[in-house]
Design a protein around this motif. Structure first.
Motif, mmCIF file in Angstrom:
data_model
loop_
_atom_site.group_PDB
_atom_site.id
_atom_site.type_symbol
_atom_site.label_atom_id
_atom_site.label_comp_id
_atom_site.label_asym_id
_atom_site.label_seq_id
_atom_site.Cartn_x
_atom_site.Cartn_y
_atom_site.Cartn_z
ATOM 1 N N ALA A 11 45.787 45.071 37.795
ATOM 2 C CA ALA A 11 44.985 45.957 36.956
ATOM 3 C C ALA A 11 44.322 45.191 35.815
ATOM 4 N N SER A 12 45.076 44.314 35.154
ATOM 5 C CA SER A 12 44.502 43.564 34.040
ATOM 6 C C SER A 12 43.432 42.582 34.530
ATOM 7 N N ILE A 13 43.655 42.020 35.710
ATOM 8 C CA ILE A 13 42.660 41.117 36.292
ATOM 9 C C ILE A 13 41.387 41.878 36.620
ATOM 10 N N ALA A 14 41.532 43.054 37.204
ATOM 11 C CA ALA A 14 40.378 43.867 37.556
ATOM 12 C C ALA A 14 39.589 44.256 36.312
ATOM 13 N N GLU A 15 40.287 44.648 35.258
ATOM 14 C CA GLU A 15 39.611 45.007 34.013
ATOM 15 C C GLU A 15 38.843 43.810 33.441
#
Length: 303
Positions: free
Chosen positions: A28-32
């Motif tokens: 999720a943090s990578i996608a953001e």
């Protein structure tokens, strides 16, 4: 699968772009981060696609190169496969440890502090590293490479060589490394110094005078008579035998030369004006060679 990826979201990479994933980062943090940097159209769609199509393969930490021809599936695959950007740092043969340290400390993509490595502990070579890698881990890699190379060359050593230990071989190799810039001379120089070690002659190697003064950096001037006469653990003009330790980080070729030196009766050498040397078995021959070298220097206006 490609059609599904395209349908649910798309990559929007305009040009080759470096993207860094820190250790422990979630999908999720990578996608953001990808969305914030304009590299994908939707973080939520990337997370969903990763869950559906990404199987259970974890994403790797590191720095990745993303290119315009990559889709979201290609991005995820690169992250999972660990296709990180590899950078390189080169340690030339004969670079002393203080200069190795300066090179490591000057590399902004490495992290952490390290002391100056022990002289002779680094194997000159080209090493790859990742952004954010610690300097300590890179030094450890360089030292492990030296330990392995020295052990391999020692195992293949020629019988009857002039040194009894790997440490002495490393020390003599460091002198050979500093004394000649011509690869084809290494074994001859090693043979000459091996003869001097065996006969108890002083090695009289100029680099051993310089090392205690500069720690291997260029002296930048002619050696003084007081420095030639200095008594210390390195100056082979005032001590018999090898210096107390290496005076630089020798390359593997110089180590191999010491452990398989050329068979020769030579005991003397002097510069020949081309970066190489004239070798002599006797003092009379050597004096004649020295006279030729002085004539060359006078022609150059150096004397």
């Amino acid at each position: 699968m490609v059609a599904a990826w395209t349908f649910m979201g798309s990559a929007t990479i305009a040009k080759d772009t470096s993207f860094t994933i820190p250790a422990g980062a979630s999908v999720a943090s990578i996608a953001e981060k990808l969305e914030a940097e304009g590299l994908i159209s939707s973080a939520s769609s990337f997370v969903l696609q990763a869950r559906v199509f990404g199987a259970d393969t974890p994403i790797q930490a590191g720095e990745f190169l993303l290119s315009p021809d990559m889709g979201q599936g290609d991005i995820l695959a690169a992250f999972q496969n660990g296709d990180v950007i590899r950078r390189f740092i080169t340690i030339p043969e004969g670079m002393p440890s203080v200069l190795v340290w300066e090179r490591l400390m000057a590399e902004p993509l490495l992290t952490g502090e390290v002391p100056v490595p022990p002289e002779g502990s680094i194997l000159p070579d080209t090493y790859s590293f990742e952004r954010g890698q610690s300097r300590a881990s890179l030094v450890e890699q360089m030292q492990t490479a030296m330990d392995r190379a020295l052990a391999e060359e020692w195992a293949a050593r020629k019988p009857g060589i002039a040194v009894d230990t790997m440490r002495d071989a490393l020390t003599l190799a460091s002198i050979v490394e500093k004394e000649t810039g011509k690869p084809e001379e290494r074994r001859m120089v090693a043979g000459l110094y091996s003869n001097r070690v065996r006969t108890g002659m002083k090695l009289q190697a100029d680099p051993t005078i310089i090392y205690p003064i500069t720690k291997g950096k260029p002296l930048g001037r002619r050696i003084k008579q007081s420095e030639i006469a200095a008594v210390n653990g390195y100056n082979t003009y005032t001590r018999v035998g090898l210096p107390e330790g290496p005076i630089t980080n020798p390359g593997r070729a110089s180590i191999a030369a010491v452990l398989n030196p050329q068979t020769t009766q030579a005991l003397y050498m002097v510069a020949d004006g081309t970066g190489g040397h004239w070798f002599a078995d006797t003092l009379a021959e050597h004096n004649a060679n020295v006279a030729k070298w002085y004539a060359i220097r006078r022609e150059r206006g150096e004397m």
